[in-house]
Write an enzyme that holds these catalytic residues in place. Sequence first.
Site, PDB file in Angstrom:
ATOM      1  N   GLY A 222     -23.984  49.177   0.520  1.00 36.54           N
ATOM      2  CA  GLY A 222     -24.858  47.934   0.600  1.00 36.54           C
ATOM      3  C   GLY A 222     -24.045  47.080   0.526  1.00 36.54           C
ATOM      4  N   ILE A 223     -25.112  45.407  -0.214  1.00 33.68           N
ATOM      5  CA  ILE A 223     -24.672  44.370  -0.409  1.00 33.68           C
ATOM      6  C   ILE A 223     -24.677  43.989  -2.063  1.00 33.68           C
ATOM      7  CG2 ILE A 223     -27.365  43.171  -0.520  1.00 33.68           C
ATOM      8  CD1 ILE A 223     -24.293  41.882   1.035  1.00 33.68           C
ATOM      9  N   GLU A 247     -26.480  51.005   7.579  1.00 31.41           N
ATOM     10  CA  GLU A 247     -26.717  50.072   7.501  1.00 31.41           C
ATOM     11  C   GLU A 247     -26.595  48.947   7.727  1.00 31.41           C
ATOM     12  OE1 GLU A 247     -31.340  50.876   4.785  1.00 31.41           O
ATOM     13  OE2 GLU A 247     -30.381  48.500   4.043  1.00 31.41           O
ATOM     14  N   VAL A 322     -31.830  48.995  -9.897  1.00 33.18           N
ATOM     15  CA  VAL A 322     -32.446  48.129 -10.824  1.00 33.18           C
ATOM     16  C   VAL A 322     -32.264  48.489 -11.951  1.00 33.18           C
ATOM     17  CG1 VAL A 322     -34.420  46.355 -11.723  1.00 33.18           C
ATOM     18  CG2 VAL A 322     -33.827  46.831  -9.431  1.00 33.18           C
TER      19      VAL A 322
END
EC number: 2.8.3.-
Length: 450
Positions: A222-223, A247, A322
């Site tokens: 992911g980023i 992705e 999160v």
Amino acid sequence: MDYQAKYQEKLTTAKEAVKVVKSGDWVDYSFCANHPVDLDKALAERMKEDSSLKDLKFRGGIALWQPEVTKLEDAPGRLIWNSIHTTGIERKLINSGICYYVPIRYSEVPRYYRENIKHVDVAFIQVAPMDKHGFFNFGLSSSHLAALCEISDTVVVEVNENMPVCLGGFEVGVHIDDVDMVVESSNRPMAEMPSGKTSEIDEAVAKLIVPEIPNGACLQLGIGGMPNAVGSLIAKSDLKDLGVHTEMYVDSFVDITMAGKITGKRKSIDKGRQVFTFGAGTQKLYDFVDANPSIMAAPVDYVNDIDVIASLDNFISINNTVEVDLFGQVASETGGTRHISGAGGQLDFVLGAYKSKGGKSFICCSSTVPTKDGSLKSRIKPCITEGGIITATRANTQYLVTEYGLVNLKGASTWERAEKIISVCHPDLRDELIEEADKMHIWNRTNKRV
């Protein structure tokens, strides 16, 4: 066929092209780096001049810059921005009452367009220049753009010479026959999305994950700081023959490739090719993917398909979150009712990686986040903050990683997972979490005092 003649017939200015937009229209800005720039500016100017143009409904996602139309003083009363996945820019628009999130698994978006939306009035898409066969390559975002073009009444492409040409097998571009208007842009550099610096916590998490990756594994990153730290550590490791099926294509993959770690030789499908559905990063990334035969762009309903992911042995999925609660529920979209990002493809890759032979899914987070008064707020909570959205359910979570450890929650009973989860939270907060776990009847008297 004289495609250049058709091109010239359809060539117009941004100012003329935006005249097709009518009050009440759905106007699709495509996705991420493919959001239009000149068309957006021209439409904003038209809206300034014509106050009767209103009730416009925009759709986009992962905005790398704020659309000009949303900067209008009376924007809240004249338009709505609908986002498939949000950035910090769109979070601010949510707070200002302009933007609203579209809850959906990213893999479902092409079908959502074709079967649920069914109709878009106007599509504005930034693309690469037309090739000799009459195709405009979507470049950095194959995503769902072919589906968008199929259902749009009017398709307007904004040609930018700096858009990388990303090769692939299918749905990576639109033909001049299916385009209504062509606008040549001012050929500005592509917007960048740097990964940012990694912290000591990011590096600590990376050091726990990298030993879990075998040679020949297929990667999804992911980023953000943590995936970026993992990528940096992989580039310096002894790993070899890694593959990529992700992705989002980020700068880390370029670094890992240049370090000689990625060959894709052991992939069961798309052998030798790094597969992605959209990319954003620095110019380094854009130069690397441009016309690179080892790179494969593809629509998101292929890239994020759980069965496609599962067909790749030793699939390694690494994503941020999160909050996590003591049941193992993962909230990656919101902090309470405060919207942050979106469902994206996290659940697709969590499920697909576990279904893969030898596959592993890692959910990462720092154990705490500092508050304004300097105290530490735990990301691991007894229950997800009220109003928080669950992205991956407790039955789906596999590995949870913080700077304090790595634990496998798959199949663990409630008391076992409570013990494991508390073992990777901040030491100063463990006693409090144990007390809460006991109140919730998920702390057994035989549990270790972690």
